[in-house]
Design a protein around this motif. Structure first.
Motif, short mmCIF file in Angstrom:
data_model
loop_
_atom_site.label_atom_id
_atom_site.label_comp_id
_atom_site.label_asym_id
_atom_site.label_seq_id
_atom_site.Cartn_x
_atom_site.Cartn_y
_atom_site.Cartn_z
N ASN A 116 -0.45 7.50 3.00
CA ASN A 116 -0.28 6.57 1.68
C ASN A 116 0.09 7.52 0.62
OD1 ASN A 116 -0.06 4.32 3.07
ND2 ASN A 116 -1.64 3.21 1.95
N ILE A 117 -0.79 8.44 0.38
CA ILE A 117 -0.61 9.76 -0.41
C ILE A 117 -0.61 11.23 0.46
CG2 ILE A 117 -0.83 8.58 -2.58
CD1 ILE A 117 -3.42 10.31 -2.88
N THR A 118 0.17 12.15 0.11
CA THR A 118 -0.08 13.44 0.88
C THR A 118 -0.54 14.44 0.01
OG1 THR A 118 0.68 15.02 2.47
CG2 THR A 118 2.17 14.09 0.99
N SER A 119 -1.40 15.53 0.42
CA SER A 119 -1.67 16.73 -0.25
C SER A 119 -1.02 17.91 0.79
CB SER A 119 -3.14 16.96 -0.66
OG SER A 119 -3.84 16.74 0.55
N GLY A 120 0.00 17.67 1.57
CA GLY A 120 0.35 18.45 2.52
C GLY A 120 -0.34 18.08 3.69
N PHE A 170 1.69 7.29 -6.93
CA PHE A 170 1.08 6.09 -5.82
C PHE A 170 1.34 4.55 -6.69
CE2 PHE A 170 -2.00 3.16 -4.26
CZ PHE A 170 -1.50 3.10 -2.96
N ALA A 171 0.71 4.51 -7.70
CA ALA A 171 0.88 3.07 -8.01
C ALA A 171 2.07 2.43 -8.50
CB ALA A 171 -0.16 2.91 -9.17
N GLY A 172 3.10 3.36 -9.07
CA GLY A 172 4.12 2.85 -9.49
C GLY A 172 5.30 2.89 -8.44
N GLU A 173 5.03 3.69 -7.68
CA GLU A 173 6.45 4.29 -6.64
C GLU A 173 6.06 3.65 -5.28
OE1 GLU A 173 8.97 8.24 -5.76
OE2 GLU A 173 7.42 8.31 -7.67
N PHE A 174 5.05 4.58 -4.67
CA PHE A 174 4.88 4.34 -3.06
C PHE A 174 4.32 3.14 -2.78
CE2 PHE A 174 3.79 9.41 -3.39
CZ PHE A 174 5.19 9.61 -3.42
N ALA A 175 3.39 2.51 -3.57
CA ALA A 175 2.83 1.25 -3.29
C ALA A 175 3.63 0.09 -3.27
CB ALA A 175 1.40 1.04 -4.09
N PRO A 176 4.53 -0.20 -4.33
CA PRO A 176 5.44 -1.22 -4.32
C PRO A 176 6.26 -1.08 -3.21
CG PRO A 176 5.54 0.01 -6.31
CD PRO A 176 4.16 0.77 -5.87
N GLN A 177 6.87 0.20 -3.03
CA GLN A 177 7.84 0.54 -2.05
C GLN A 177 7.41 -0.09 -0.56
OE1 GLN A 177 8.46 4.51 -2.95
NE2 GLN A 177 10.46 4.07 -4.28
N ARG A 178 6.30 0.63 -0.22
CA ARG A 178 5.70 0.15 1.00
C ARG A 178 5.62 -1.13 1.15
NH1 ARG A 178 3.65 3.95 4.51
NH2 ARG A 178 3.83 6.10 3.78
N VAL A 179 5.03 -1.88 0.11
CA VAL A 179 4.60 -3.41 0.35
C VAL A 179 5.96 -4.11 0.43
CG1 VAL A 179 4.02 -5.46 -0.86
CG2 VAL A 179 2.24 -3.06 -0.81
N ALA A 180 6.84 -3.83 -0.62
CA ALA A 180 8.23 -4.44 -0.36
C ALA A 180 8.87 -4.46 1.15
CB ALA A 180 9.18 -3.89 -1.40
N LEU A 181 9.02 -3.19 1.54
CA LEU A 181 9.54 -3.01 2.94
C LEU A 181 8.69 -3.59 3.83
CD1 LEU A 181 10.07 1.01 2.56
CD2 LEU A 181 11.71 -0.67 2.70
N ALA A 182 7.29 -3.86 3.83
CA ALA A 182 6.58 -4.42 5.00
C ALA A 182 6.89 -5.94 4.71
CB ALA A 182 5.01 -4.10 4.65
N ARG A 183 7.17 -6.39 3.47
CA ARG A 183 7.48 -7.92 3.19
C ARG A 183 8.91 -8.23 4.13
NH1 ARG A 183 3.66 -10.05 0.21
NH2 ARG A 183 3.04 -8.97 -1.50
N LEU A 230 -0.66 -9.11 2.93
CA LEU A 230 -0.06 -7.58 2.58
C LEU A 230 -0.44 -7.62 0.87
CD1 LEU A 230 3.42 -7.31 3.74
CD2 LEU A 230 1.77 -5.95 3.75
N GLY A 231 -1.12 -8.86 0.17
CA GLY A 231 -1.33 -8.78 -1.12
C GLY A 231 -2.30 -7.60 -1.45
N PRO A 232 -3.47 -7.54 -0.58
CA PRO A 232 -4.52 -6.65 -0.99
C PRO A 232 -4.22 -5.06 -0.44
CG PRO A 232 -5.46 -8.56 0.17
CD PRO A 232 -3.94 -8.61 0.37
N ILE A 233 -3.11 -5.07 0.46
CA ILE A 233 -3.20 -3.69 1.31
C ILE A 233 -1.76 -3.20 0.79
CG2 ILE A 233 -4.66 -4.47 2.98
CD1 ILE A 233 -2.01 -4.11 4.68
N VAL A 234 -1.66 -1.56 1.01
CA VAL A 234 -0.60 -0.85 0.89
C VAL A 234 -0.46 -0.43 2.37
CG1 VAL A 234 0.43 1.06 0.07
CG2 VAL A 234 -1.02 -0.22 -1.45
N PRO A 235 0.64 -0.99 3.15
CA PRO A 235 0.59 -0.67 4.47
C PRO A 235 0.96 0.61 4.90
CG PRO A 235 2.51 -1.85 4.08
CD PRO A 235 1.73 -1.94 2.88
N HIS A 236 0.33 1.39 5.54
CA HIS A 236 0.70 2.56 6.16
C HIS A 236 1.68 2.73 7.39
CE1 HIS A 236 0.51 6.67 8.19
NE2 HIS A 236 -0.20 6.19 9.06
N LEU A 237 1.50 1.65 8.32
CA LEU A 237 2.20 1.56 9.46
C LEU A 237 2.78 0.08 9.63
CD1 LEU A 237 -0.31 2.96 12.08
CD2 LEU A 237 1.59 4.10 11.35
N GLN A 238 3.89 -0.03 10.24
CA GLN A 238 4.19 -1.18 10.63
C GLN A 238 4.39 -1.62 12.21
OE1 GLN A 238 5.32 -4.23 8.57
NE2 GLN A 238 5.20 -4.64 10.69
#
Ligand code: PLP
Length: 376
Positions: free
Chosen positions: A185-189, A255-268, A287-295
């Motif tokens: 969900n976030i990377t440091s490399g 994460f909060a403004g970009e990755f999280a909403p994007q992952r949730v919207a795609l999974a929905r 999907l409300g409480p989680i930010v999906p890493h996988l589908q």
């Protein structure tokens, strides 16, 4: 048409500038102030005191060092077989014996009824894996652990930024392990972190990431080295470098403004399009409480491999998360049978999910899935 990739790192100019600042501006590539800043910012994000987050160089290292901090050699840890082999290797490397358990087919999280049957006098901990970002029934897991006197070490590699009953994973409970590898969900490399409120766990993980050198972390954060020191427990070379921390700090901001909403919207969107298709079963994840890493989905009727080949031909990359560990030679080679796990494994298919996907990509994937079932 381009292939739709299963997963990919989403990094760019901001991460590159942060790395350049370490390489050229700072010049100190080891574990120093940048790692301390990343730990402090992760703690603030989670809402825990600074000092409760210890960064290491992988999620595997996080699981290994967290386990080593709470078990003695030969202790058994209850863990679902359906997880990345990293979980089992890290447990074994820590001197623990991973005891493979069944999963619940609706969520692919640990089946506590099955786990209860595998308790022995050597059982010391339970390691729930938050499969596809779902922490499962964590309340029941913590009740189970309390009843049986077990520690809980959460493999939260998929669950950064996810909540359980309104609280962020990592902000409550016993010990949590995160991964910041390239596609999480976030990377440091590469990278990971152990989070705990237990001072003994924190001290042991901090020392063990730096070869067991006692209190070396504090000296490194002050830009110093340890010359006179003692070592009382086994240690490893698992500290995070400033280079990785610089990437992670930017990712945390995104994460909060970009990755999280994007992952949730795609999974929905996946759920809307996949739900009507007979022949597939979706996992029961809210999907409300989680930010999906996988589908992941379950392909029923023995048609997983045929669907996978169809998608491959349509330019859609897929994956299988995961080959159960009890089937691997090192972990028993199928000596025990876990029928539910083996059934689910035969049905599993992971569809592309990462913040670089467009809704049109999801539509293309789902159209290919629908075409397969219509013509087969
Ligand atoms: C990614 C992952 C790990 C290991 O993390 P790394 O950072 O790749 O070492 C452990 N457990 C699970 C379930 C994972 O998906």
């Amino acid at each position: 048409m381009n292939n739709v990739r299963l997963a990919r790192s989403i990094v760019g100019e901001r991460e590159a500038a942060a790395v350049a600042q370490i390489l050229i501006g700072d010049g100190y590539l080891g574990m120093g102030a940048e790692v301390q800043r990343f730990e402090t910012e992760l703690a603030a994000f989670l809402g825990v005191p600074a000092g409760h987050v210890v960064c290491v160089n992988s999620g595997t290292a996080a699981v290994m060092l967290a386990t080593q901090a709470v078990v003695s050699p030969g202790d058994e840890v209850l863990v679902q077989s359906l997880t990345f082999v990293a979980t089992f290797q890290a447990l074994q490397a820590a001197g623990a014996v991973p005891v493979a358990c069944e999963v619940l087919p609706e969520t692919a999280t640990i089946d506590l009824a099955d786990a209860a049957r595998r308790i022995t006098p050597r059982t010391r901990a339970i390691m729930p894996v938050h499969y596809a970002s779902n922490p499962g029934d964590l309340d029941a897991i913590y009740r189970f652990a309390a009843e049986h006197g077990l520690r809980v070490i959460e493999d939260a590699a998929h669950a950064f930024g996810c909540t359980h009953r309104g609280r962020l994973i990592g902000s409550f409970g016993d010990v949590q392990c995160f991964s910041f590898d390239g596609i999480k969900n976030i990377t440091s490399g590469e990278g990971g972190a152990v989070v705990s409120a237990d001072p003994l766990v924190l001290e042991r993980v901090k020392d063990a990431r730096l070869l067991g050198i006692e209190r070396d972390t504090e000296r490194r954060f002050a830009g110093q080295r340890s010359w006179e020191f003692d070592v009382k427990r086994p240690g490893h070379r698992c500290h995070m470098s400033n280079v990785l921390a610089a990437i992670g700090r930017v990712q945390l901001q995104r994460f909060a403004g970009e990755f999280a909403p994007q992952r949730v919207a795609l999974a929905r969107r996946y759920r809307e399009l996949l739900a009507p298709i007979p022949g597939l079963a979706l996992f029961a994840t809210d999907l409300g409480p989680i930010v999906p890493h996988l589908q992941p989905v379950r392909v029923l009727g023995g048609r997983r491999d045929a669907l996978r080949a169809h998608l491959q031909a349509a330019g859609v990359e897929t994956g299988i998360h995961y080959k159960p560990n009890h089937l691997l030679t090192l972990f028993g080679g199928g000596r025990i049978s876990l029928p539910v796990t083996e059934q689910v494994y035969g049905e599993l298919l992971s569809l592309p999910l990462h913040p670089g996907l467009q809704p049109a990509d999801v539509e293309r994937v789902c159209t290919a899935v629908r075409d397969f079932f219509q013509s087969n």
